[in-house]
Design a protein around this motif. Structure first.
Motif, PDB file in Angstrom:
ATOM      1  N   CYS A 113       0.858  -1.187   0.000  1.00  0.00           N
ATOM      2  CA  CYS A 113       0.000   0.000   0.000  1.00  0.00           C
ATOM      3  C   CYS A 113       0.893   1.236   0.000  1.00  0.00           C
ATOM      4  O   CYS A 113       1.823   1.340   0.801  1.00  0.00           O
ATOM      5  CB  CYS A 113      -0.896  -0.008   1.250  1.00  0.00           C
ATOM      6  SG  CYS A 113      -1.874   1.497   1.453  1.00  0.00           S
ATOM      7  N   GLU A 114       0.599   2.181  -0.887  1.00  0.00           N
ATOM      8  CA  GLU A 114       1.416   3.382  -0.990  1.00  0.00           C
ATOM      9  C   GLU A 114       1.217   4.322   0.199  1.00  0.00           C
ATOM     10  O   GLU A 114       2.055   5.170   0.467  1.00  0.00           O
ATOM     11  CB  GLU A 114       1.105   4.126  -2.286  1.00  0.00           C
ATOM     12  CG  GLU A 114       1.578   3.387  -3.514  1.00  0.00           C
ATOM     13  CD  GLU A 114       1.304   4.162  -4.792  1.00  0.00           C
ATOM     14  OE1 GLU A 114       0.744   5.270  -4.716  1.00  0.00           O
ATOM     15  OE2 GLU A 114       1.652   3.641  -5.858  1.00  0.00           O
ATOM     16  N   GLY A 117       2.176   1.453   3.677  1.00  0.00           N
ATOM     17  CA  GLY A 117       3.358   0.615   3.479  1.00  0.00           C
ATOM     18  C   GLY A 117       3.146  -0.843   3.818  1.00  0.00           C
ATOM     19  O   GLY A 117       4.085  -1.625   3.804  1.00  0.00           O
ATOM     20  N   GLY A 118       1.922  -1.241   4.140  1.00  0.00           N
ATOM     21  CA  GLY A 118       1.629  -2.633   4.481  1.00  0.00           C
ATOM     22  C   GLY A 118       1.553  -3.521   3.244  1.00  0.00           C
ATOM     23  O   GLY A 118       1.317  -3.051   2.137  1.00  0.00           O
ATOM     24  N   ASN A 119       1.723  -4.818   3.453  1.00  0.00           N
ATOM     25  CA  ASN A 119       1.664  -5.799   2.379  1.00  0.00           C
ATOM     26  C   ASN A 119       0.300  -6.487   2.414  1.00  0.00           C
ATOM     27  O   ASN A 119      -0.095  -7.020   3.449  1.00  0.00           O
ATOM     28  CB  ASN A 119       2.792  -6.823   2.562  1.00  0.00           C
ATOM     29  CG  ASN A 119       2.842  -7.803   1.422  1.00  0.00           C
ATOM     30  OD1 ASN A 119       2.684  -7.422   0.276  1.00  0.00           O
ATOM     31  ND2 ASN A 119       3.042  -9.055   1.751  1.00  0.00           N
ATOM     32  N   PHE A 120      -0.418  -6.483   1.281  1.00  0.00           N
ATOM     33  CA  PHE A 120      -1.778  -7.022   1.243  1.00  0.00           C
ATOM     34  C   PHE A 120      -1.964  -7.919   0.033  1.00  0.00           C
ATOM     35  O   PHE A 120      -1.166  -7.912  -0.908  1.00  0.00           O
ATOM     36  CB  PHE A 120      -2.800  -5.881   1.218  1.00  0.00           C
ATOM     37  CG  PHE A 120      -2.724  -5.002   2.443  1.00  0.00           C
ATOM     38  CD1 PHE A 120      -3.358  -5.371   3.611  1.00  0.00           C
ATOM     39  CD2 PHE A 120      -1.994  -3.827   2.422  1.00  0.00           C
ATOM     40  CE1 PHE A 120      -3.268  -4.577   4.750  1.00  0.00           C
ATOM     41  CE2 PHE A 120      -1.901  -3.031   3.549  1.00  0.00           C
ATOM     42  CZ  PHE A 120      -2.540  -3.407   4.713  1.00  0.00           C
ATOM     43  N   ASP A 131      -8.950  -0.919   5.375  1.00  0.00           N
ATOM     44  CA  ASP A 131      -9.105   0.063   6.448  1.00  0.00           C
ATOM     45  C   ASP A 131      -7.763   0.721   6.776  1.00  0.00           C
ATOM     46  O   ASP A 131      -7.270   0.654   7.898  1.00  0.00           O
ATOM     47  CB  ASP A 131      -9.703  -0.588   7.710  1.00  0.00           C
ATOM     48  CG  ASP A 131     -11.054  -1.211   7.430  1.00  0.00           C
ATOM     49  OD1 ASP A 131     -11.818  -0.632   6.634  1.00  0.00           O
ATOM     50  OD2 ASP A 131     -11.337  -2.286   7.997  1.00  0.00           O
ATOM     51  N   CYS A 132      -7.189   1.366   5.792  1.00  0.00           N
ATOM     52  CA  CYS A 132      -5.858   1.966   5.894  1.00  0.00           C
ATOM     53  C   CYS A 132      -5.809   2.961   7.045  1.00  0.00           C
ATOM     54  O   CYS A 132      -6.661   3.841   7.168  1.00  0.00           O
ATOM     55  CB  CYS A 132      -5.495   2.643   4.574  1.00  0.00           C
ATOM     56  SG  CYS A 132      -3.780   3.150   4.484  1.00  0.00           S
TER      57      CYS A 132
END
Length: 142
Positions: A113-114, A117-120, A131-132
């Motif tokens: 996620c830009e 920064g999480g990996n999904f 739910d960023c």
């Protein structure tokens, strides 16, 4: 020079330093100064006879026994051709786990996620889908 018979010149062609305490290589038998006595320092062609490190197969990570006098590269190559237990089909491809709580999906490649920064996974890659928690403004790429 008072005692010309003392000392020996280093056998390393680039060095040739006169050393009064020369060291003899136990593999090739040549004389070297303290800076060139290690096998790697004088690129000893006979190091494989004395250097008793056990090589490891780069594919299966198993130690490959090498007998005295054998060249390790050739023995490891023969192991890879005949005895290697490496099976690329057993390698895990999907290793990137989705960070969305409750989701158990894994992807082959990272989908980051830009904003946070999480990996999904592909399903939860958009900020609204996971739910960023980051700010509502995307990180600018300057």
């Amino acid at each position: 020079m008072e005692l010309p018979w003392l000392g020996r010149h280093c056998s390393e062609k680039a060095c040739r330093q006169l050393d009064f305490l020369p060291l003899k290589c136990d593999a090739c038998g040549e004389v070297f100064c303290k800076d060139h006595i290690r096998y790697d320092d004088h690129r000893c062609s006979s190091a494989y006879k004395k250097n008793v490190q056990v090589p490891v197969c780069p594919l299966c990570s198993a130690p490959v026994p090498v007998q005295k006098g054998e060249v390790p590269d050739i023995v490891v190559g023969a192991h890879m051709d005949k005895d290697c237990k490496y099976n690329p089909a057993q390698q895990k491809i999907f290793t990137n786990k989705c960070l969305k709580p409750g989701c158990k999906r894994k992807e082959m490649m990272k989908v980051v996620c830009e904003q946070c920064g999480g990996n999904f996974c592909i399903k939860h890659r958009h900020p609204l889908d996971h739910d960023c928690k980051a700010s509502s403004h995307p990180i600018s790429k300057a």
